[in-house]
Design a protein around this motif. Structure first.
Motif, PDB file in Angstrom:
ATOM      1  N   TYR A   1       0.740  -1.156   0.075  1.00 56.23           N
ATOM      2  CA  TYR A   1       0.046  -0.048  -0.013  1.00 56.23           C
ATOM      3  C   TYR A   1       0.801   1.091   0.053  1.00 56.23           C
ATOM      4  O   TYR A   1       1.770   1.359   0.999  1.00 56.23           O
ATOM      5  N   GLN A   2       0.691   2.170  -0.938  1.00 51.10           N
ATOM      6  CA  GLN A   2       1.209   3.517  -0.821  1.00 51.10           C
ATOM      7  C   GLN A   2       0.588   4.393   0.258  1.00 51.10           C
ATOM      8  O   GLN A   2      -0.618   4.529   0.042  1.00 51.10           O
ATOM      9  N   CYS A   3       1.379   5.248   0.994  1.00 48.52           N
ATOM     10  CA  CYS A   3       0.913   6.109   2.150  1.00 48.52           C
ATOM     11  C   CYS A   3       0.201   7.289   1.565  1.00 48.52           C
ATOM     12  O   CYS A   3      -0.422   7.883   2.170  1.00 48.52           O
ATOM     13  N   ASP A   4       0.508   7.649   0.327  1.00 47.02           N
ATOM     14  CA  ASP A   4       0.254   8.878  -0.178  1.00 47.02           C
ATOM     15  C   ASP A   4      -1.347   9.055  -0.268  1.00 47.02           C
ATOM     16  O   ASP A   4      -1.856   7.894  -0.847  1.00 47.02           O
ATOM     17  N   GLY A   5      -2.151   9.960   0.237  1.00 49.03           N
ATOM     18  CA  GLY A   5      -3.356  10.201   0.348  1.00 49.03           C
ATOM     19  C   GLY A   5      -4.071   9.370   1.271  1.00 49.03           C
ATOM     20  O   GLY A   5      -5.393   9.717   1.453  1.00 49.03           O
ATOM     21  N   PHE A   6      -3.734   8.757   2.381  1.00 49.97           N
ATOM     22  CA  PHE A   6      -4.297   8.011   3.140  1.00 49.97           C
ATOM     23  C   PHE A   6      -5.108   8.946   4.231  1.00 49.97           C
ATOM     24  O   PHE A   6      -6.169   8.805   4.542  1.00 49.97           O
ATOM     25  N   LEU A   7      -4.173  10.098   4.734  1.00 53.76           N
ATOM     26  CA  LEU A   7      -4.692  10.917   5.703  1.00 53.76           C
ATOM     27  C   LEU A   7      -5.865  11.699   4.844  1.00 53.76           C
ATOM     28  O   LEU A   7      -6.839  11.852   5.601  1.00 53.76           O
ATOM     29  N   GLU A   8      -5.571  12.088   3.870  1.00 54.70           N
ATOM     30  CA  GLU A   8      -6.758  13.017   3.099  1.00 54.70           C
ATOM     31  C   GLU A   8      -7.924  12.472   2.927  1.00 54.70           C
ATOM     32  O   GLU A   8      -8.906  12.889   2.891  1.00 54.70           O
ATOM     33  N   LYS A   9      -7.739  11.052   2.251  1.00 55.89           N
ATOM     34  CA  LYS A   9      -9.031  10.353   2.168  1.00 55.89           C
ATOM     35  C   LYS A   9      -9.780  10.010   3.353  1.00 55.89           C
ATOM     36  O   LYS A   9     -10.746   9.925   3.554  1.00 55.89           O
ATOM     37  N   ASN A  10      -9.038   9.574   4.554  1.00 53.76           N
ATOM     38  CA  ASN A  10      -9.743   9.259   5.857  1.00 53.76           C
ATOM     39  C   ASN A  10     -10.264  10.533   6.488  1.00 53.76           C
ATOM     40  O   ASN A  10     -11.175  10.489   7.058  1.00 53.76           O
ATOM     41  N   LYS A  11      -9.745  11.740   6.058  1.00 55.44           N
ATOM     42  CA  LYS A  11     -10.422  12.930   6.950  1.00 55.44           C
ATOM     43  C   LYS A  11     -11.590  13.346   5.842  1.00 55.44           C
ATOM     44  O   LYS A  11     -12.648  13.564   6.618  1.00 55.44           O
ATOM     45  N   ASP A  12     -11.334  13.330   4.718  1.00 55.99           N
ATOM     46  CA  ASP A  12     -12.482  13.617   3.700  1.00 55.99           C
ATOM     47  C   ASP A  12     -12.880  15.157   3.987  1.00 55.99           C
ATOM     48  O   ASP A  12     -14.138  15.307   4.219  1.00 55.99           O
ATOM     49  N   THR A  13     -12.019  16.015   4.029  1.00 61.96           N
ATOM     50  CA  THR A  13     -12.581  17.191   4.607  1.00 61.96           C
ATOM     51  C   THR A  13     -12.892  18.025   3.355  1.00 61.96           C
ATOM     52  O   THR A  13     -12.740  17.892   2.410  1.00 61.96           O
ATOM     53  N   VAL A  14     -13.894  19.048   3.717  1.00 58.48           N
ATOM     54  CA  VAL A  14     -14.707  19.997   2.777  1.00 58.48           C
ATOM     55  C   VAL A  14     -14.666  21.270   3.419  1.00 58.48           C
ATOM     56  O   VAL A  14     -14.746  21.319   4.596  1.00 58.48           O
ATOM     57  N   ASN A  15     -14.831  22.290   2.587  1.00 55.18           N
ATOM     58  CA  ASN A  15     -14.692  23.719   3.181  1.00 55.18           C
ATOM     59  C   ASN A  15     -15.864  23.935   3.821  1.00 55.18           C
ATOM     60  O   ASN A  15     -17.152  23.952   3.076  1.00 55.18           O
ATOM     61  N   GLU A  16     -15.922  24.417   4.923  1.00 55.27           N
ATOM     62  CA  GLU A  16     -17.218  24.477   5.781  1.00 55.27           C
ATOM     63  C   GLU A  16     -18.044  25.779   5.493  1.00 55.27           C
ATOM     64  O   GLU A  16     -19.238  25.365   5.391  1.00 55.27           O
ATOM     65  N   GLU A  17     -17.113  26.768   4.956  1.00 49.10           N
ATOM     66  CA  GLU A  17     -17.984  27.827   4.208  1.00 49.10           C
ATOM     67  C   GLU A  17     -18.609  27.721   2.968  1.00 49.10           C
ATOM     68  O   GLU A  17     -19.600  28.244   2.818  1.00 49.10           O
ATOM     69  N   GLN A  18     -18.056  26.643   2.458  1.00 46.30           N
ATOM     70  CA  GLN A  18     -18.926  26.415   1.183  1.00 46.30           C
ATOM     71  C   GLN A  18     -20.282  25.640   1.408  1.00 46.30           C
ATOM     72  O   GLN A  18     -21.114  26.005   0.829  1.00 46.30           O
ATOM     73  N   ILE A  19     -20.139  24.769   2.692  1.00 41.80           N
ATOM     74  CA  ILE A  19     -21.168  24.265   2.920  1.00 41.80           C
ATOM     75  C   ILE A  19     -22.491  25.191   3.374  1.00 41.80           C
ATOM     76  O   ILE A  19     -23.574  24.926   3.302  1.00 41.80           O
ATOM     77  N   ASN A  20     -21.919  26.099   4.262  1.00 39.13           N
ATOM     78  CA  ASN A  20     -22.886  27.156   4.529  1.00 39.13           C
ATOM     79  C   ASN A  20     -23.522  28.090   3.671  1.00 39.13           C
ATOM     80  O   ASN A  20     -24.639  28.247   3.614  1.00 39.13           O
ATOM     81  N   VAL A  21     -22.721  28.085   2.566  1.00 39.56           N
ATOM     82  CA  VAL A  21     -23.264  28.785   1.383  1.00 39.56           C
ATOM     83  C   VAL A  21     -24.365  28.066   0.723  1.00 39.56           C
ATOM     84  O   VAL A  21     -25.432  28.187   0.222  1.00 39.56           O
ATOM     85  N   LEU A  22     -24.125  26.791   0.719  1.00 40.13           N
ATOM     86  CA  LEU A  22     -25.285  25.819   0.025  1.00 40.13           C
ATOM     87  C   LEU A  22     -26.376  25.358   1.100  1.00 40.13           C
ATOM     88  O   LEU A  22     -27.507  25.666   0.428  1.00 40.13           O
ATOM     89  N   LYS A  23     -26.223  25.812   2.349  1.00 47.84           N
ATOM     90  CA  LYS A  23     -27.140  25.703   3.235  1.00 47.84           C
ATOM     91  C   LYS A  23     -28.013  26.876   3.024  1.00 47.84           C
ATOM     92  O   LYS A  23     -29.294  26.770   3.172  1.00 47.84           O
ATOM     93  N   ALA A  24     -27.447  27.805   2.720  1.00 51.71           N
ATOM     94  CA  ALA A  24     -28.340  29.133   2.382  1.00 51.71           C
ATOM     95  C   ALA A  24     -29.054  29.273   1.125  1.00 51.71           C
ATOM     96  O   ALA A  24     -29.696  30.269   0.882  1.00 51.71           O
ATOM     97  N   SER A  25     -28.952  28.060   0.425  1.00 55.00           N
ATOM     98  CA  SER A  25     -29.774  28.122  -0.733  1.00 55.00           C
ATOM     99  C   SER A  25     -31.341  28.227  -0.709  1.00 55.00           C
ATOM    100  O   SER A  25     -31.832  27.832   0.141  1.00 55.00           O
ATOM    101  N   LYS A  26     -31.881  28.793  -2.081  1.00 51.66           N
ATOM    102  CA  LYS A  26     -33.369  28.778  -1.892  1.00 51.66           C
ATOM    103  C   LYS A  26     -33.924  27.457  -2.637  1.00 51.66           C
ATOM    104  O   LYS A  26     -35.073  27.280  -2.848  1.00 51.66           O
TER     105      LYS A  26
END
Length: 1823
Positions: free
Chosen positions: A561-586
């Protein structure tokens, strides 16, 4: 390895050796192996010799190869040698040679993807596997599904089917077919069709979760576990789905030759639809997220069509159009988001250009602001303890943030769809049990393995551990069950590997810990792994050349197994402010998606979502005060581990069934087997581990009976005991010296690996020795026979030589004696010849002398005779001369006298010739000639006149031309004078003159040219005419040829039409049979619905009759023909007493009773209202009928006027045509006179054609006029006849015949009455119209009220608890069914009443006609109808019995009770005449007809029909009862026909029988009803017979050895089949024949028609043949040469039975033809092309699929048989390619041939029938 079997390594033994290309290669020993040898002398299959060196350390021998007889087994555990090459070879042979994709391996079903559509998943295959034991049929996914379904019902334990395999192996398809099986077999318990919804979830999940990869066009990129719920009756009530580890990275990236999820391409393919215009979609090649793989199209897949399927599936699951458009809007926005371009502003920041088109579309579709989204795509917010920073991010991070947002939106959408699918599949009914289907990824290893492969392999480690424990447990249970000592088997335990991954400080634990570190990275995590596990765990390794990878030793293989990308895929982060923009959708749906975030992303320990589904992606939580959002997030690894633990708990609580899918090659070639890829997957999926566990113990298991049957040849006669178990023990002790090689269980013998092969070797050696002894004896016999033949030949030669010598001596002696005889006769001959010569000379001399003397005497006599003749002649001449002279004188005298008389007569004739009349008589012919000549002269005068007129015309024209020329000359002279006068213009005039001369010359030239052209044209025209004449001649010849050809073709066409007529007749017969079958199927469906209705009615009656046990409501809709049901008081009282007893046993729910009682009262009210409505409609019908009659009269008069006008028009047109014809003749005659239209010229031909056409049209018009006139005459007669029949008033005489004033006044009064009648009819019509309008308004009002009532009922049901809701739905269903039945019966009753009334009117009109013809015009129609007719026909002899039985109206129920309900068929069939009940009922019916009592007739027939139905419903499973009433119903039907009065049924009647015909009623409609009833009884008889025969067929026709010792039993595996040796209690062929005899004797005793018996037998034999053939096609162990012999013998026994019963011509033998041909196919040679041709011509009753299936399944039972080669099967397929047939493999066992009831009149006289007292029918009186 294999040291215990070293004695098997002898010369010619076959072994497996490793091979780098084929993994394992077969070889043969050239030399016996001896202990201590280091090298084996081998020979490969290609003839190459090889020295195989043994490992000096282990000295392990190569694997032994199984005998050929064991190759291709259904179960791998049936192999004697259980090892990897044997498994691989067996799978390859089954897959490539036999085209079998399924194989058992113990408890595992191995499924190999064929990459081809196979016809093995239809409804017929499902029905074939339904109810069968798992080992009784060939391996199939349906067998696994049936086993799980059966165990769930039997053990009441939940089941699981675990389908695993790598991508492209066919996991999804296998899981889909398993669910289809459950949906088909179980069905749903409600009307919601849950099974359809479960199947409809598949296209939805495939569209959003499947994608094309390099290995599979429809690869599932997520795992799923579907729980299919069942109720207590094991009907599907709902389902629930859990999903695992969706591959979100595919949304934003695809490798080459791969695609994104299917739904994106479906959207792009449907972009041109109107509803998708707002999404602003384009082709897939224009979006970044769909074009990276550069393969947007899958061959053979229409994405637009798949989109339609997906949308329909959404609708079926309750997702309406608005929600669907919302989903598609979000998906389209993801595509547009991928096309948003991010540009660099500087090194640390980026920007999205303003007015980006795709971002604008994204914001428009998502309902968010452009500024916010563009800002937060390029910035991020950083929070500290004191303040918050907004930091720009570089381009690469911005692109990653954009892709993370797209993945997050898709994951949320995926989860939302799964939630709604689960909601749609959820049921309010309590779930009793479930079957789970797990479709999960198999073990994966690639060149680069990342976090996804790590999670997949972790899941497979857990599943493999559960699988090993389950296999181990089953082995232990089997040993314990057979009471065999259990020895611990060492098997691979992967718990250390699982601990390495999930234990504390394991890989996942360290990964989560690293994710929480502020500056955690993949490198630091790798170092922690090295430090923690490198020295402590043997399963963990570090690659030599990398510090960013690690290796884990999994159960299947080592994976790096290659260790590259394990942390990022395990975290699966997304910008919280982008989510807030979507929450404010009509956009409401988008807000709904992200509302679930707070609920689903709870801290660890929160309850899972309903249904147990686990969220797979990380879901950010809205941060609380003073806490970071990161502290509350679940990592992907933690979520996956929790969901996996939940899955394992579910699986451990169920009984698992395993399906391992294998991918045969990486190129998707059909039926191509790559050994490398296959063995890699076999190692990874645990199949070889199952083999190893089985091989470690006693893998081969035989029952004592099977062992005895197989190895009977190894026993001596003295060893065979009555106890077969002791016999097997004694034999085994002698054959196998080591007791550890076998164990004796309670019912089976267990063998170590290889022992069965050893026993097979002993058996083959024994058979070989027997063969050698047979060969020795035969060779000795042949040699001795040859010696004796040679000895006999030598003796024969000697005899012939000696005979030859003796013949030579005899010949010499004969010759010597012959020479002496010849000399003697020669000498005698010479002497005799000399004597004869001398004697002849003397005789000649005497003869000459005597002749000379005779001639002299003759001459003298001749002279004297001639002299006398001369004298006679001379004297005669003289006498004649004198006579002639006298005659001439007399004649001359007569002539003179006659001349004188002639002159006198001539004078008289001259006087007469001068008269006029004589002259006319002589010249009567000349007058005609003169007239003809005169006519010709007139014609010549006319022609001359015409010619003179033409000449005059020419002279006039010539004079005019001369005058013109003179004028021209005068003008020229004037011009000349003017020229002379104008001398000064001489020059110019000369020039002008010269020019004019030239013009004149040119004109002359042109004139000459035109004349030449005219001459040439005339010549050409003449030539053309001649050519046309020649062509006309040729055309005439061609016409003659064509006429001859037409005659020949007409003859050919006649023959062809005859053939076509014959074929059409056959086609019509087949269509008739199909129509009969369709009609009879409808009747059976009607019967089923009627029974269901009766059941519901009984339930209602049960509820109603509880408070009043003595009263039962008579059902008005019970009869199939009448509205009033006058039957079943007795039966109802009987049922009431029985129901009263049932009520006393239990307590009924009073609330339900009250509701049902209320409903019954409502139904009675509705019935009354419907009855009133029926009466009103009947009155309306009468009025409408009168109105229609009037309109018909008017229409008829209009038609007559129209036809008269048409006739006048035709006559005028005829006159016009005659006029035109005369004009044409005149013009033709004029043209002939003019000479311009000679015969043969074009005008003449044109006119002639027109003349012919006019004549033809004239003839057509004449025929039309004649036809119209005949029609007018017939219509006039018909109108007069109709007027005489329908005129209600006595004013029917012709007005023209009235001669006095009184009659004229009567006619006037009749006209006035007629006008009043028309006026009243008009008013009645107006009133009926108003009544119809009122009725329609009332119906509209009732529909509105019903709608309001339904809405109220729905609202009340929604407010009720589940139990009460079920009760209310039941009541509603009962109401609906009752209303439908009432409506149907009302319509039927209306039609019946209408038909009856019309028949009555028809009878009245017929009587009127008879009265009018007999001169009885004074009797009114009313009197004719009311006057009773039967007293006229009553005979006066009261003592003679007329074949009628009289009964009272109140005795009808007693009659039905004693004759139908309580009659025992056995007593009647044995002691009385056949069909006695039918005769009695018909005689009762005759009396009702005799007294003209239509109510009594109707009541009796209705009671009889209902009683027969009732008795069949009560005892419908009793063959004797059904056969009895089928016979009596047919006899009753035949009686109705025989005595109906129709001539076609009276041909065989006696005069007395003709007197007994029905006189008043036409019961043709009841005959149809009885025919339908007979069809229903026949179908019930077939079902009853099928239920009895079904358990016997397979055992008796296939499994039982009718010829003992022909077939042997092969070794079987874990999935054991039923033994073919007949045990006690099993069915044999004799059982089937005995049952057939029973059926036949019962039908004969009951007097069933012979033709009907033939049809029943034909159906019986079809069932036997179809069931036997279907089982043969699905059982590989039955496809052998010996089994073919058994089948043919069994079929011959059935044919012998047919011959004994004289039923060979009934068509039953033909129904066995497919089975006979299948048996022949098993026995014929199958090698050469000639064999293939013979098979193709022989097996015409088998389909191509069936022939190929039998050849693929053909299995040798003994070593002396050979398998069918794949090349031969391909040859068969090639030869049968052009066959047009159904691709269906199995025969339809549910087919029932359409039944007919040929008319069979009875010779029994009704008056001779005696009623026995045992029937208790004393109340009947003979008439």
């Amino acid at each position: 390895m294999n040291q215990e079997l070293d004695f098997m390594y002898v010369k010619y033994a076959r072994v497996w050796i490793p091979d780098p290309e084929e993994v394992w290669k077969s070889a043969e020993l050239n030399k016996d192996y001896r202990q201590g040898d280091g090298v084996l002398q081998l020979q490969l299959e290609d003839g190459k010799e090889l020295e195989y060196k043994l490992d000096p350390k282990t000295n392990n021998l190569p694997h032994l190869r199984n005998p050929d007889i064991l190759v291709g087994e259904n179960d791998l555990t049936a192999l004697s040698y259980l090892h990897e090459p044997a498994v691989l070879h067996n799978l390859k042979v089954r897959f490539t040679d036999s085209k079998l994709i399924y194989t058992y391996c113990g408890i595992v079903l191995v499924a190999i993807n064929p990459y081809e559509t196979l016809p093995i998943y239809g409804a017929d295959i499902i029905n074939a596997y339904s109810g069968q034991n798992m080992g009784d049929m060939d391996p199939h996914i349906f067998a696994v599904a049936e086993e799980s379904y059966k165990q769930m019902a039997r053990d009441e334990r939940n089941q699981s089917i675990i389908v695993s395999g790598e991508s492209g192996a066919g996991k999804t398809v296998s899981a889909k077919y398993a669910m289809r099986y459950f949906a088909t077999v179980s069905g749903s318990a409600s009307e919601a069709n849950v099974e359809e919804k479960v199947l409809a979830s598949n296209p939805i999940m495939e569209s959003i979760g499947n994608a094309k990869t390099t290995r599979n066009d429809n690869s599932s990129r997520f795992g799923k576990y579907i729980e299919i719920g069942f109720d207590k009756k094991y009907h599907i009530i709902g389902a629930n789905m859990r999903t695992y580890l969706l591959e979100k990275s595919r949304v934003v990236f695809q490798a080459d030759e791969e695609r994104n999820y299917h739904i994106f391409y479906q959207l792009c393919a449907s972009a041109n639809l109107p509803e998708f215009k707002a999404l602003k979609l384009r082709t897939a090649n224009e979006f970044h997220y769909t074009k990276q793989g550069r393969s947007p199209v899958i061959d053979g897949v229409d994405d637009a069509k798949e989109m339609s399927t997906t949308r329909n599936a959404f609708l079926l699951l309750g997702v309406n159009e608005s929600y669907q458009m919302g989903l598609f809007q979000i998906l389209a926005s993801i595509l547009h988001l991928g096309n948003v371009e991010v540009k660099d502003r500087d090194l640390d920041s980026s920007i999205i250009p303003p007015n980006n088109a795709h971002l604008s579309v994204f914001c428009e579709l998502m309902g968010v602001t452009y500024q916010d989204m563009s800002h937060w795509l390029c910035h991020k917010k950083i929070k500290t303890t004191t303040e918050t920073f907004i930091k720009p991010i570089p381009k690469l991070q911005a692109i990653n943030a954009r892709d993370a947002l797209a993945k997050h939106i898709y994951a949320k959408l995926f989860n939302w769809i799964v939630d709604h699918v689960n909601k749609a599949l959820h049921s309010s009914v309590k779930q009793h049990s479930f079957i789970g289907v797990l479709d999960i990824y198999g073990f994966e290893t690639f060149e680069i393995n990342s976090f996804e492969q790590f999670c997949i392999n972790y899941a497979n480690e857990k599943l493999q551990q559960q699988f090993n424990l389950h296999v181990f447990k089953l082995e232990q249970e089997e040993y314990m069950k057979e009471q065999i000592p259990w020895t611990l088997i060492d098997f691979y335990d992967n718990q250390p590997c699982i601990n390495l991954i999930e234990a504390k400080m394991g890989i996942l634990d360290l990964l989560d810990e690293e994710c929480k570190m502020p500056k955690g990275s993949d490198d630091s995590w790798a170092q922690k792994l090295y430090n923690t596990h490198l020295k402590t765990c043997e399963l963990f390794e570090k690659p030599r050349m990398s510090n960013k990878a690690f290796i884990i030793q999994h159960f299947a293989d080592k994976v790096e197994y290659q260790c590259d990308g394990f942390l990022e895929k395990n975290k699966d982060t997304v910008n919280e402010e982008q989510i807030n923009v979507l929450k404010a959708s009509k956009f409401d749906l988008l807000v709904e998606l992200f509302q679930d975030v707070e609920k689903a992303t709870s801290p660890t320990g929160a309850a899972p979502a309903p249904g147990g589904r686990t969220r797979l992606s990380v879901k950010p939580v809205k941060s609380k005060a003073g806490q970071s959002s990161k502290e509350h997030k679940k990592t992907v690894g933690l979520q996956f581990r929790n969901s996996l633990h939940l899955l394992m708990e579910t699986l451990n609580a169920t009984t698992p069934h395993y399906v391992r899918c294998i991918k045969p090659n990486d190129h998707k070639y059909a039926f191509t087997f790559d050994p490398k890829r296959a063995v890699q997957q076999l190692r990874a999926c645990g199949v070889l581990e199952t083999i190893r566990i089985s091989a470690a113990g006693f893998p081969s298991r035989w029952t004592y009976q099977e062992f005895f049957s197989r190895y009977r040849v190894l026993m001596k006669q003295k060893d065979v005991l009555t106890d077969k178990k002791m016999t097997c023990k004694n034999v085994l002790e002698k054959l196998v010296q080591d007791p550890d090689k076998y164990q004796f269980g309670k019912t089976k013998i267990f063998f170590r690996a290889g022992q069965v092969a050893y026993l097979e070797k002993l058996r083959a050696d024994k058979l070989r020795a027997a063969c050698i002894r047979i060969q020795k004896t035969i060779r000795c016999w042949l040699a001795r026979k040859k010696y004796l033949r040679m000895k006999s030949a030598a003796t024969t030669i000697q005899r012939f030589v000696r005979g030859y010598q003796a013949r030579c001596l005899a010949k010499f002696l004969r010759r010597t004696r012959a020479a002496i005889v010849i000399q003697k006769y020669q000498r005698m001959y010479v002497q005799r010849k000399s004597y004869k010569r001398k004697q002849a000379a003397a005789l000649v001399m005497q003869c000459i002398l005597r002749a000379y003397m005779a001639r002299q005497l003759y001459k003298a006599l001749l002279r004297e005779h001639k002299a006398i003749i001369i004298q006679k002649m001379v004297r005669g001449w003289l006498a004649r001369q004198w006579y002639k002279r006298s005659l001439r004188a007399i004649v001359y005298l007569q002539c003179c006298i006659r001349r004188m008389r002639a002159k006198r007569e001539l004078k008289k004739l001259k006087i007469e010739a001068r008269s006029v009349e004589h002259f006319k008589k002589l010249n009567i012919g000349m007058e005609n000639k003169i007239m003809q000549l005169q006519r010709k002269i007139d014609e010549q005068h006319k022609e001359n006149r015409a010619v003179s007129e033409r000449l005059n015309g020419l002279e006039i024209s010539h004079a005019a031309e001369s005058e013109r020329m003179r004028g021209e000359l005068t003008r020229l002279r004037g011009a000349e004078e003017e020229a002379k006068n104008n001398a000064n213009r001489v020059t110019s005039l000369l020039e002008e003159l010269e020019r004019l001369r030239k013009d004149l010359q040119n004109t002359q030239k042109e004139k000459k040219t035109i004349e030449d052209w005219a001459q040439k044209y005339q010549d050409e025209m003449e030539q053309m005419i001649s050519e046309l004449k020649e062509q006309n001649h040729l055309l005439k010849n061609e016409k003659d040829d064509l006429n001859r050809l037409i005659q020949e073709q007409s003859q050919q066409w006649t023959e062809k039409m005859q053939r076509a007529l014959k074929e059409e007749t056959q086609q019509l017969e087949s269509d008739l049979n199909e129509e009969r079958s369709r009609y009879q199927n409808l009747l059976s469906e009607h019967l089923r619905l009627e029974e269901k209705y009766d059941d519901l009615k009984e339930e209602i009656s049960l509820a109603v009759n509880i408070p009043k046990p003595g009263h039962r409501r008579t059902d008005s809709t019970h009869s199939s023909n009448e509205s009033e049901c006058t039957y079943s008081e007795f039966a109802e009282s009987e049922e009431g007493s029985r129901l009263g007893e049932d009520v006393s046993k239990g307590i009924l729910d009073m609330s339900l009773f009250l509701k049902l009682q209320k409903r019954v009262s409502e139904l009675e009210q509705e019935k009354q209202s419907l009855q009133n409505e029926l009466d009103r409609r009947e009155e309306q019908f009468q009025r409408a009928r009168a109105r229609d009659d009037e309109e018909h009269k008017k229409a008829r008069s209009a038609e007559l006027e129209y036809e008269s006008l048409k006739r006048q028009e035709l006559e005028s047109e005829n006159k016009k045509l005659k006029h035109n014809l005369n004009q044409m003749r005149q013009s033709l005659r004029g043209g002939t006179e003019a000479g311009s239209a000679a015969p043969g010229s074009p005008p003449y031909m044109v006119l002639l054609d027109q003349l012919n056409a006019s004549n033809e049209e004239l003839e057509v018009r004449k025929e039309e006029v004649l036809i119209l006139r005949s029609q007018l005459v017939s219509q006039k007669e018909a109108m007069q006849h109709k007027a005489t029949m329908t005129e209600p008033l006595p004013y029917i005489e012709d007005v023209q015949k009235l001669t006095d004033a009184k009659e004229i006044s009567q006619a006037y009064m009749g006209l006035k009455d007629t006008n009043r009648l028309l006026e009243s009819q008009l008013q009645a019509q107006r009133r009926s119209h108003e009544n119809e309008v009122e009725v329609l308004r009332g119906e509209l009002q009732s529909v509105k009220e019903e709608n309001n009532r339904q809405q109220q009922l729905l609202a009340q049901n929604l407010q009720l608890p589940p139990e009460a809701r079920i009760e209310a739905s039941l009541q509603h269903e009962i109401t609906r069914l009752t209303n439908e039945n009432l409506d149907l019966m009302e319509q039927l009753e209306k039609q019946d009443k209408t038909v009856r009334k019309l028949k009555k009117q028809l009878k009245v009109f017929a009587k009127k006609i008879n009265d009018l013809e007999g001169g009885q015009m004074d009797v009114s129609p009313g009197q004719t109808t009311d006057e009773p007719v039967h007293p006229v026909n009553i005979p006066r002899r009261e003592k003679d019995f007329q074949g009628m039985l009289e009964y009272k109206k109140e005795d009808e129920l007693k009659l039905v009770k004693n004759l139908i309900l309580e009659l025992k068929p056995r007593g009647v069939a044995v002691n009385l005449i056949p069909g006695l009940p039918a005769y009695i009922l018909f005689m009762c019916l005759r009396h009702a007809d005799y007294v003209n009592d239509d109510q009594k007739v109707r009541s009796l027939l209705t009671s009889v029909i209902n009683s027969i139905k009732k008795i069949l419903k009560k005892r419908g499973d009793d063959f004797e009862t059904v056969s009895f009433w089928l016979s009596n119903t047919c006899r009753f039907l035949h009686c109705l026909k025989q005595y109906s009065g129709d001539e076609q049924f009276m041909k065989h009647n006696t005069s007395k029988q003709n007197d007994h015909c029905l006189s008043n009623f036409d019961l043709a409609e009841y005959r149809q009803v009885l025919s339908d009833l007979a069809i229903q009884i026949y179908q019930q008889l077939i079902k009853c017979m099928e239920n009895i025969l079904q358990p016997m067929i397979v055992s008796g026709m296939l499994e039982h050895e009718t010829i003992q010792g022909v077939s042997g039993v092969k070794p079987t595996g874990l999935r054991k089949r039923t033994s073919s040796i007949a045990d006690e209690g099993t069915y044999t062929l004799d059982s089937i024949i005995r049952q057939l005899n029973t059926f036949h004797s019962i039908m004969c005793q009951h007097g069933t028609d012979p033709e009907l018996i033939k049809q029943v037998v034909k159906q019986q034999f079809y069932i036997i043949g179809a069931v036997t053939l279907n089982n043969l096609l699905l059982r590989k162990d039955m496809c052998s040469w010996s089994k073919g012999m058994q089948i043919r013998y069994n079929v011959s026994q059935l044919e012998e039975w047919l011959r004994d019963k004289n039923l060979m011509v009934c068509g039953a033998k033909e129904t066995l033809e497919p089975l006979i041909q299948a048996a022949q196919l098993l026995q014929v040679k199958k090698k050469t092309d000639e064999d293939a041709e013979a098979i193709c011509s022989m097996c015409n009753a088998l389909s191509t699929a069936q022939i190929v299936k039998v050849l693929n399944l053909y299995t040798p039972v003994n070593a002396f048989e050979e398998r069918v080669s794949a090349l031969f099967i391909r040859t068969i397929q090639t030869r049968l390619r052009d066959r047009k047939e159904s691709p269906q493999l199995l025969m339809d066992t549910k087919i029932i041939y359409p039944v007919t009831f040929p008319f069979n009149p009875s010779s029994l006289a009704l008056e001779t029938i005696q009623i026995p007292s045992s029937l208790n029918l004393g109340f009947l009186s003979r008439v």
